[in-house]
Design an enzyme around this catalytic site. Structure first.
Site, PDB file in Angstrom:
ATOM      1  N   TYR A  33       0.734  -1.680  -0.305  1.00 45.90           N
ATOM      2  CA  TYR A  33       0.105   0.049   0.072  1.00 45.90           C
ATOM      3  C   TYR A  33       1.187   1.181   0.020  1.00 45.90           C
ATOM      4  O   TYR A  33       2.428   1.939   0.176  1.00 45.90           O
ATOM      5  CB  TYR A  33      -0.766  -0.196   0.989  1.00 45.90           C
ATOM      6  CG  TYR A  33       0.224   0.539   2.172  1.00 45.90           C
ATOM      7  CD1 TYR A  33       0.528  -0.489   3.219  1.00 45.90           C
ATOM      8  CD2 TYR A  33      -0.299   1.904   2.838  1.00 45.90           C
ATOM      9  CE1 TYR A  33       1.403   0.020   4.508  1.00 45.90           C
ATOM     10  CE2 TYR A  33      -0.177   2.192   4.156  1.00 45.90           C
ATOM     11  CZ  TYR A  33       0.375   0.662   4.689  1.00 45.90           C
ATOM     12  OH  TYR A  33       1.676   1.034   6.566  1.00 45.90           O
ATOM     13  N   GLU A 180      11.113   2.195  14.384  1.00 47.34           N
ATOM     14  CA  GLU A 180      10.226   3.505  13.639  1.00 47.34           C
ATOM     15  C   GLU A 180       8.861   3.289  14.608  1.00 47.34           C
ATOM     16  O   GLU A 180       9.333   2.691  15.510  1.00 47.34           O
ATOM     17  CB  GLU A 180      10.019   2.843  12.271  1.00 47.34           C
ATOM     18  CG  GLU A 180       9.530   2.120  12.277  1.00 47.34           C
ATOM     19  CD  GLU A 180       9.577   1.429  10.658  1.00 47.34           C
ATOM     20  OE1 GLU A 180       9.000   2.261  10.165  1.00 47.34           O
ATOM     21  OE2 GLU A 180       9.044   0.154  10.136  1.00 47.34           O
TER      22      GLU A 180
END
Ligand code: PDD
Length: 284
Positions: A33, A180
């Site tokens: 995506y 992250e």
């Protein structure tokens, strides 16, 4: 308002759009995506997202079902059709719908990828600066985080763990170092220096990250791409994260420890200004 969405070449009202129950995106998370932001009715960094999409597809051996030019046109049509001034365009491409559930990839002659796009209206996106509190959680995702797949269960659970702890988001930690955020890249600032983990398979190669680091270097700010720990982050002058949906966002608390005076810092604030200003110039 009923949105117009795009599914495999067709523009449809969202209530009429559908995908097969045998779609591999649904059964195996076998899909990639992209999320592209829209400001002033224009796409921010479309090219960067298109290039990363191509790479994600290549890494998984999914044949690209749509050209970059056509993809840009679909993005633009949806933005226009849905009257999006500030918001996001979500794009997902799966390996397609086989005739049954099978772990083996289907024959590419028979099964074509599924392409879905929809818009999300987010008025005030550019003005929204929310001081974020994060908690740290162990990064137990798979080893190819550089591929933007829809395997988002653990990031989603991380957000829920953060909410349960009275925070907003989670920073993921592997072997003692921050990889992250659940859906963003993580940074700290110490003595004016911007510190963020270097690119590898361990993190998503953020399109916003690339732009922000480029702008930072152009503005003569010092950038160091290296690992950092939660403890180092808690002692930093500032912390922040970047993503296409939040641009540059301040992090003011990490595992209950407030950073500085708990307010968005000057480096992050300047980077957000530069990012929005420069990105808008190139918006298409
Ligand atoms: N997330 N790291 C992860 C794990 C992400 O999911 C994202 C983006 C980023 C930032 O990448 P970019 O700057 O290209 O948006 C980093 C998107 C916005 C999402 O899942 O909604």
């Amino acid at each position: 308002m009923t949105r117009t969405v795009y599914v495999n070449g067709e523009y449809l009202p969202e209530t009429e759009a559908s995908v097969s129950i045998f779609d591999r995106g649904f059964l195996f998370a076998d899909a990639v995506y992209e999320v592209t932001s829209v400001l002033g009715g224009k796409l921010i960094d479309f090219d960067g997202h298109a290039v990363r999409l191509e790479r994600s597809l290549n890494e998984l051996g999914i044949e690209s079902p749509i050209s970059k030019e056509d993809l840009l046109e679909v993005h633009r049509n949806l933005v226009k059709e849905n009257g999006i001034d500030e918001g996001l365009v979500y794009l997902q491409i799966s390996r397609g719908a086989d005739s049954d559930r099978d772990f083996v990839f289907p024959d590419t002659d028979k099964v074509k990828p599924t392409v879905v796009l929809f818009t999300q209206n987010k008025p005030g996106l550019a003005e929204t600066v929310k001081p974020i509190k994060v908690i740290s959680v162990e990064d137990i995702r798979w080893g190819r985080r550089d591929i933007k797949t829809v395997q988002l269960l653990y990031p989603s659970m991380g957000k829920m763990m953060a909410k349960a702890a009275g925070a907003d988001d989670a920073w993921l930690v592997e072997d003692g170092f921050v990889t992250e955020g659940t859906s963003n890249n993580a940074y700290i600032v110490k003595g004016g220096k911007i510190i963020t983990r270097a690119l590898s398979n361990d993190i998503l190669h953020g399109i916003t990250r690339a732009a922000v680091l480029r702008f930072a270097r152009e503005a003569q700010m010092e950038v160091e791409e290296r690992n950092f720990t939660i403890e180092e982050a808690q002692e930093a002058d500032e912390a922040f994260f970047t993503s296409a949906s939040a641009f540059v966002m301040p992090v003011v608390e990490i595992d209950g420890v407030q950073l500085g005076d708990g307010q968005p810092g000057p480096v992050m604030t300047r980077l957000r200004e530069i990012y929005l200003e420069e990105s808008l110039k190139k918006a298409e």
